[in-house]
Design an enzyme around this catalytic site. Structure first.
Site, short mmCIF file in Angstrom:
data_model
loop_
_atom_site.label_atom_id
_atom_site.label_comp_id
_atom_site.label_asym_id
_atom_site.label_seq_id
_atom_site.Cartn_x
_atom_site.Cartn_y
_atom_site.Cartn_z
N CYS A 49 3.27 16.38 -17.06
CA CYS A 49 2.36 17.25 -16.29
C CYS A 49 1.06 16.52 -15.96
CB CYS A 49 2.05 18.52 -17.07
SG CYS A 49 0.91 18.23 -18.43
N CYS A 52 -0.88 15.24 -19.03
CA CYS A 52 -0.37 13.96 -19.55
C CYS A 52 -0.85 12.81 -18.67
CB CYS A 52 1.16 13.98 -19.57
SG CYS A 52 1.90 15.32 -20.54
N ASP A 455 3.33 15.24 14.02
CA ASP A 455 3.62 13.98 14.68
C ASP A 455 4.18 14.32 16.06
OD1 ASP A 455 4.17 11.19 15.02
OD2 ASP A 455 6.27 11.62 14.56
N ASP A 645 8.46 12.63 11.06
CA ASP A 645 9.83 12.16 10.85
C ASP A 645 9.96 10.66 10.63
OD1 ASP A 645 9.15 11.41 13.47
OD2 ASP A 645 11.24 11.45 14.11
N ASP A 649 4.92 8.21 9.01
CA ASP A 649 4.48 9.54 8.57
C ASP A 649 4.65 9.75 7.08
OD1 ASP A 649 3.95 10.46 11.26
OD2 ASP A 649 6.11 10.65 11.53
#
Length: 748
Positions: A49, A52, A455, A645, A649
């Site tokens: 987590c 940690c 995009d 895509d 990106d």
């Protein structure tokens, strides 16, 4: 003594026992020099987590000379950089002293370890579920025979339940006990400490009651609690393994072979990681660049779509800089490596992915916030109940029994199911609409979105150019006219030998046909062939000799000339995604701001933005520029959804508050996103609407779980809990939150 840094509430650390072999193998051989700094990649086991992560990074950063300490929570990979005489062994020992397993990355089995952990949790979950079903059969017999069943029979059934529960507790519960012991041994507590306490206390009291012939035993509750908790632990392990797919894919791309030229001009294939700055590199047609390089020989078209988002290839010539990830299209290029692979653009994108996973790991989910309140409340109540009954004169076994009953009846089954069941139902609904969810807490972040960055190529547009029209002597030609068909067929006979996107689009319109022989492809210019004593050319306006003003005024085009005849212009367009305008209007109606940030040319981006009515747009944006724009919006307190895509990106997708990728996106972008959608942009409003409803359902479920505890706790602390009451109460609470989540299946 180890510093006590508390673990984040609700986070099971899952610490693995640290052996002497982990910390004394010597890490000096894994250190490498990066510029003026030393660097090492480690694999940390047991960090689960944000608490940690923060603890490990802060402890390592406090060592003298450390300039960077970044842990990827999903993969467990940690990169440390430092200057000065600091020993790598000391870095590893610092992590080990916190109670976490550590190994050099090259010595770690990585994906195999994750797969083994997932398989182990699945087996443990199956064993606990099977045992819970059998113990419940025995428990039902006890409940049904209340008042009529003899003491010996009841004691026998309780004993059989205990015989089944003991090996299950030792085998399936080991995941919680090991984690709790590792945490306590290193001076701090985690969520597995109270879980282990509840399991042990309930089992111990049940054994005591069985031996003395008591009416109540809670073996069924012990095994059921273990089963439900393992479900959540297994799903969490699977999501973490899937979340690392993007980094794995990018790492695989960076380990590809590179052709290095020796001082004698000989070509030698080497691993990309072995390339040093200043090495001479040969990039053949069709090959992807693995390092950033400056071209010193050759002219060729280069496809930079994965790197910059530019939809059309760009001509590279000596003196120009080519970034890693670009694909050489037409002719050999020779260049000088500018940086090692770890400092290339691909590596920078990889660091963006890691930073994004780190940020999402630190996101405090609704469940984490609820557990942080629930755990201290319930366990404090159980302790006070035990103390109170002792003060009132109850025996120690009776007081412990009431404390155990309080822990059991307030078993976090409803709390544990509140978020996952809503997520599963909502994910199923979206899956039927062609949306695949990749992240467990994606719904919560998607529900907070108030700004979307798109995009362009492949996201708002189809990403494939299409022939829109033909122009001859300044006049448009109908594509179905005989003259146009003849010119199209002739031009396509040249285009069939080329892989240029515009040539492919021309061939797609012309249809099947023969490729002309003797066609030469001239990098940066186009195609040329000799036909019946004439020179035919298909390519750029400047090469054909067309009026420059006319060429500059047009969009993506190819020009075709047969000898001295007037040249014909083929105009292309990248069409907008079907239904894009309607989808964007729906998003505006939901109060969401829209923006385009693309690596494509400014003119193309401006034209699309005007067509779709989007006022804010940025063109020619590099991957770093996209991330910088997201950080600016984040600094303005926006919750940004990134939709893209391409490889360029991927960093932005990972660092955004939430992200989506179309089904045609490359694997790295899909892995970096929270969800992948098929079809058109009309899926995005649906995703956001379902996400908001899912968040509302989760909040309702937590409220119902809290209301259940308000009712159940007084019953437990006053000593009125029986196994039947506990079983019915736990079952009803779970059924209620499940039925509430099923409302997500109702279409709006």
């Amino acid at each position: 003594m180890t510093a006590l840094i508390p673990t984040a509430p609700g986070c099971p650390s899952g610490l693995s026992p640290v052996t002497a072999r982990d910390t004394k193998t010597g890490y000096t051989g894994f250190v490498r020099d990066v510029g003026d700094e030393h660097a090492i990649d480690l694999v940390v086991r047991g960090a689960k987590c944000g608490g940690c992560l923060s603890k490990i990074e802060k402890s390592v950063s406090a060592l003298p000379g450390v300039t960077q300490a970044r842990l990827n929570l999903s993969s467990g990979q940690m990169r440390v950089r430092w200057t000065g005489p600091l020993a790598a062994d000391r870095i590893a020992q610092t992590i080990s002293d916190l109670g976490y397993g550590v190994a050099a990355q090259a010595a770690d089995t990585g994906a195999a370890d994750k797969a083994r952990e997932e398989r182990s949790l699945l087996i443990s979950m199956g064993v606990a579920g099977f045992a819970a079903a059998n113990i419940m059969l025995l428990s039902v017999s006890v409940w049904a025979g209340t008042g009529e069943m003899g003491e010996a029979t009841r004691q026998t059934l309780h004993a059989l339940s205990g015989v089944i529960a003991l090996p299950v507790l030792l085998f399936s519960g080991r995941h919680f006990f090991r984690s709790a012991w590792a945490a306590l041994r290193n001076g701090h507590a985690n969520m597995d400490v109270p879980i282990s306490l509840a399991l042990s206390l309930a089992f111990g009291v049940s054994v005591f009651e069985t031996l003395r012939g008591g009416e109540h035993a809670y073996f069924d509750a012990v095994v059921m609690l273990c089963f439900f908790l393992l479900i959540g632990r297994f799903l969490d392990a699977r999501l973490r393994r899937q979340a690392h797919a993007a980094a794995n894919a990018l790492a695989a791309m960076q380990t590809s072979a590179v052709t290095r030229l020796t001082d004698k001009g000989e070509a030698v294939s080497v691993a990309a990681r072995d390339v040093a700055a200043g090495d001479r590199i040969l990039l053949a047609p069709g090959e992807r660049a693995m390092v950033d390089m400056r071209i010193f020989d050759g002219v060729s078209d280069v496809d930079e779509s994965l790197v910059t988002g530019e939809s059309l290839p760009r001509t590279f010539s000596p003196g120009m800089t080519l970034h890693a990830g670009a694909i050489n299209v037409s002719a050999p290029l020779r260049g000088e490596a500018l940086k090692v692979v770890e400092e290339s653009l691909l590596s920078q994108i990889g660091e963006m992915l890691e930073a994004g996973e780190q940020r999402r790991s630190a996101y405090r989910r609704i469940a984490d916030r609820a557990v942080s309140i629930y755990v201290p409340f319930v366990h404090t109540t159980a302790a006070l109940a035990c103390l109170g009954w002792l003060l009132l004169g109850a025996s120690l076994p009776d007081a412990l029994m009431i404390a155990a009953a309080t822990l059991i009846i307030t078993c976090p089954c409803a709390l544990a199911l509140a978020a996952p069941v809503a997520q599963v139902v909502a994910a199923g609904r979206l899956f039927r609409k062609g949306v695949y969810l990749r992240s467990g807490d994606a719904f919560e972040r998607l529900a907070e979105i108030d700004h979307i960055v798109f995009d362009k190529t492949g996201t708002l547009t189809l990403g494939t150019p299409k022939l829109e029209g033909m122009v001859l002597r300044g006049q448009s030609l109908a594509l179905d006219s005989p003259e146009a068909k003849a010119m199209l067929a002739d031009a396509a006979s040249l285009a069939r030998v080329s892989h240029h996107p515009l040539s492919r689009a021309l061939v797609a319109t012309a249809g099947p046909g023969a490729a002309r022989e003797g066609v030469r492809e001239i990098a940066g210019c186009g195609l040329e062939a000799s036909v019946d004593g004439q020179t035919w050319r298909l390519g750029s306006a400047n090469w054909i000799g067309t009026d420059k003003a006319l060429a500059a005024a047009s969009g993506p085009s190819l020009w075709f000339a047969r000898g001295d005849a007037p040249a014909v212009q083929f105009r292309f367009v990248d069409n907008v995604q079907p239904g894009a305008a309607e989808a964007l209007n729906t998003l505006r109606a939901q109060g969401i701001d829209l923006e385009i940030v693309s690596g494509d040319q400014n003119g193309a981006v401006a034209s699309l933005a005007g067509t779709l009515g989007i006022a804010d747009w940025t063109g020619e944006a590099s991957p770093q520029a996209k991330v910088a724009r997201l950080e600016t919006l984040r600094g303005q307190n926006h919750r940004v959804l990134m939709v893209g895509d391409g490889l360029n990106d991927a960093g932005a997708l990972s660092l955004a508050h939430a992200s989506l990728a179309p089904g045609a996106a490359i694997d790295i972008s899909q892995s970096a996103s929270d969800a992948v959608y098929s079809g058109g942009l009309d899926a995005i409003p649906v995703i956001l609407r379902v996400a908001r409803k899912t968040r509302a359902i989760m909040r309702q479920n937590f409220a119902l779980a809290a209301a259940y505890n308000v009712i159940a706790v007084p019953i437990a602390v006053t000593g009125h809990v029986t196994p039947l009451v506990a079983a019915i109460a736990m079952s009803l609470s779970s059924i209620i939150v499940t039925l509430n989540a099923m409302r997500l299946q109702i279409e709006e």
